[in-house]
Design a protein around this motif. Structure first.
Motif, mmCIF file in Angstrom:
data_model
loop_
_atom_site.group_PDB
_atom_site.id
_atom_site.type_symbol
_atom_site.label_atom_id
_atom_site.label_comp_id
_atom_site.label_asym_id
_atom_site.label_seq_id
_atom_site.Cartn_x
_atom_site.Cartn_y
_atom_site.Cartn_z
ATOM 1 N N ALA A 49 0.836 -1.208 0.000
ATOM 2 C CA ALA A 49 0.000 0.000 0.000
ATOM 3 C C ALA A 49 0.867 1.253 0.000
ATOM 4 O O ALA A 49 0.558 2.236 -0.689
ATOM 5 C CB ALA A 49 -0.944 -0.012 1.195
ATOM 6 N N ASN A 50 1.978 1.227 0.741
ATOM 7 C CA ASN A 50 2.901 2.369 0.728
ATOM 8 C C ASN A 50 3.512 2.563 -0.653
ATOM 9 O O ASN A 50 3.645 3.691 -1.130
ATOM 10 C CB ASN A 50 4.014 2.179 1.761
ATOM 11 C CG ASN A 50 3.557 2.467 3.159
ATOM 12 O OD1 ASN A 50 2.515 3.078 3.376
ATOM 13 N ND2 ASN A 50 4.331 2.018 4.134
ATOM 14 N N ALA A 51 3.900 1.474 -1.306
ATOM 15 C CA ALA A 51 4.482 1.579 -2.647
ATOM 16 C C ALA A 51 3.468 2.118 -3.645
ATOM 17 O O ALA A 51 3.797 2.940 -4.504
ATOM 18 C CB ALA A 51 5.010 0.219 -3.103
ATOM 19 N N VAL A 52 2.225 1.677 -3.528
ATOM 20 C CA VAL A 52 1.181 2.163 -4.430
ATOM 21 C C VAL A 52 0.949 3.655 -4.219
ATOM 22 O O VAL A 52 0.862 4.430 -5.172
ATOM 23 C CB VAL A 52 -0.131 1.364 -4.230
ATOM 24 C CG1 VAL A 52 -1.309 2.041 -4.916
ATOM 25 C CG2 VAL A 52 0.043 -0.063 -4.736
ATOM 26 N N GLU A 53 0.880 4.070 -2.963
ATOM 27 C CA GLU A 53 0.567 5.465 -2.664
ATOM 28 C C GLU A 53 1.742 6.410 -2.876
ATOM 29 O O GLU A 53 1.583 7.505 -3.409
ATOM 30 C CB GLU A 53 0.076 5.601 -1.225
ATOM 31 C CG GLU A 53 -0.377 7.009 -0.902
ATOM 32 C CD GLU A 53 -1.009 7.135 0.468
ATOM 33 O OE1 GLU A 53 -1.161 8.282 0.922
ATOM 34 O OE2 GLU A 53 -1.358 6.115 1.077
ATOM 35 N N HIS A 54 2.946 5.991 -2.473
ATOM 36 C CA HIS A 54 4.086 6.911 -2.460
ATOM 37 C C HIS A 54 5.182 6.569 -3.458
ATOM 38 O O HIS A 54 6.169 7.297 -3.533
ATOM 39 C CB HIS A 54 4.720 6.933 -1.058
ATOM 40 C CG HIS A 54 3.767 7.260 0.031
ATOM 41 N ND1 HIS A 54 3.206 8.509 0.175
ATOM 42 C CD2 HIS A 54 3.261 6.483 1.026
ATOM 43 C CE1 HIS A 54 2.397 8.499 1.236
ATOM 44 N NE2 HIS A 54 2.405 7.282 1.759
ATOM 45 N N GLY A 55 5.052 5.478 -4.200
ATOM 46 C CA GLY A 55 6.163 4.953 -4.989
ATOM 47 C C GLY A 55 6.323 5.497 -6.383
ATOM 48 O O GLY A 55 6.982 4.871 -7.205
ATOM 49 N N GLY A 56 5.758 6.655 -6.688
ATOM 50 C CA GLY A 56 5.905 7.209 -8.029
ATOM 51 C C GLY A 56 6.953 8.288 -8.084
ATOM 52 O O GLY A 56 7.282 8.905 -7.077
ATOM 53 N N ASP A 57 7.510 8.479 -9.269
ATOM 54 C CA ASP A 57 8.469 9.554 -9.486
ATOM 55 C C ASP A 57 7.732 10.875 -9.628
ATOM 56 O O ASP A 57 6.689 10.948 -10.264
ATOM 57 C CB ASP A 57 9.268 9.326 -10.771
ATOM 58 C CG ASP A 57 10.186 8.137 -10.661
ATOM 59 O OD1 ASP A 57 10.720 7.921 -9.563
ATOM 60 O OD2 ASP A 57 10.364 7.445 -11.672
ATOM 61 N N MET A 58 8.281 11.903 -9.036
ATOM 62 C CA MET A 58 7.726 13.241 -9.220
ATOM 63 C C MET A 58 8.415 13.891 -10.408
ATOM 64 O O MET A 58 9.590 13.658 -10.655
ATOM 65 C CB MET A 58 7.956 14.098 -7.973
ATOM 66 C CG MET A 58 7.182 13.623 -6.761
ATOM 67 S SD MET A 58 5.404 13.631 -7.001
ATOM 68 C CE MET A 58 5.068 15.361 -6.950
ATOM 69 N N ALA A 59 7.701 14.710 -11.131
ATOM 70 C CA ALA A 59 8.292 15.454 -12.240
ATOM 71 C C ALA A 59 9.384 16.358 -11.692
ATOM 72 O O ALA A 59 9.392 16.728 -10.528
ATOM 73 C CB ALA A 59 7.214 16.275 -12.942
ATOM 74 N N SER A 60 10.323 16.716 -12.546
ATOM 75 C CA SER A 60 11.486 17.490 -12.082
ATOM 76 C C SER A 60 11.098 18.828 -11.472
ATOM 77 O O SER A 60 11.788 19.338 -10.601
ATOM 78 C CB SER A 60 12.463 17.701 -13.241
ATOM 79 O OG SER A 60 11.824 18.400 -14.291
ATOM 80 N N ASP A 61 9.966 19.400 -11.896
ATOM 81 C CA ASP A 61 9.550 20.676 -11.306
ATOM 82 C C ASP A 61 8.796 20.477 -9.992
ATOM 83 O O ASP A 61 8.502 21.428 -9.294
ATOM 84 C CB ASP A 61 8.705 21.487 -12.286
ATOM 85 C CG ASP A 61 7.397 20.801 -12.675
ATOM 86 O OD1 ASP A 61 7.099 19.703 -12.140
ATOM 87 O OD2 ASP A 61 6.683 21.361 -13.512
ATOM 88 N N GLY A 62 8.500 19.235 -9.656
ATOM 89 C CA GLY A 62 7.825 18.932 -8.403
ATOM 90 C C GLY A 62 6.347 19.265 -8.407
ATOM 91 O O GLY A 62 5.634 18.958 -7.471
ATOM 92 N N ALA A 63 5.848 19.882 -9.460
ATOM 93 C CA ALA A 63 4.456 20.327 -9.487
ATOM 94 C C ALA A 63 3.495 19.231 -9.922
ATOM 95 O O ALA A 63 2.427 19.090 -9.361
ATOM 96 C CB ALA A 63 4.312 21.527 -10.421
#
Length: 152
Positions: A49-63
């Motif tokens: 569940a943690n990987a599903v919720e938090h495991g994505g890459d953020m775009a370089s601008d963070g937005a």
């Protein structure tokens, strides 16, 4: 006796029960005590569940979020121990502080604490040299009487 498997799963909530059922089925077939199987499957569900919720890459601008589509679950039943690892490609953990329980009014934030309570040994960290979190944990196995796959 040694069994291991690895899954490459989509970061989707439907993947969590799939990993849990595979682990429970493996342990039942091997003859692991149901209480130990339940503890490990619950810990695995929290890690997934943690990987599903938090495991994505953020775009370089963070937005905006340009999420990675997958995470990996690996389980090893080796002799008297089960080790499980869940790895994602998200931003990883930002601090090396010990995991603390969430306030009782919080709606989430209890997963890592629960994993620590259910497993014998827990490692929470980041992939070496790359982005992504790794949560691994192990537990000493107990076996049902006449378990079919116990090492003799």
């Amino acid at each position: 006796m040694s069994i291991w498997w690895s899954l490459h799963l989509r970061r989707d909530a439907a993947s969590v029960p799939l990993a849990r059922r595979l682990l429970l089925g493996t342990m039942e077939t091997a003859g692991v005590d149901p209480d130990v199987s339940y503890d490990l499957s619950l810990a695995l569900s929290e890690a997934c569940a943690n990987a599903v919720e938090h495991g994505g890459d953020m775009a370089s601008d963070g937005a905006s979020a340009a999420y990675s589509e997958a995470y990996r679950v690996t389980a090893y039943l080796d002799g008297e121990k089960c080790r499980i690892e869940v790895a994602d490609s998200g931003p990883g953990f930002t601090r090396a502080q010990p995991v603390r329980p969430a306030p009782s009014s919080a709606e989430n934030g209890r997963g890592l604490c629960l994993i620590q309570e259910l497993a014998d040994h827990v490692h929470i960290g980041n992939k070496p040299g790359r982005r992504g979190a790794v949560v691994s944990f192990d537990k000493i196995l107990k076996w049902k009487k006449d378990a079919p796959l116990v090492a003799v």
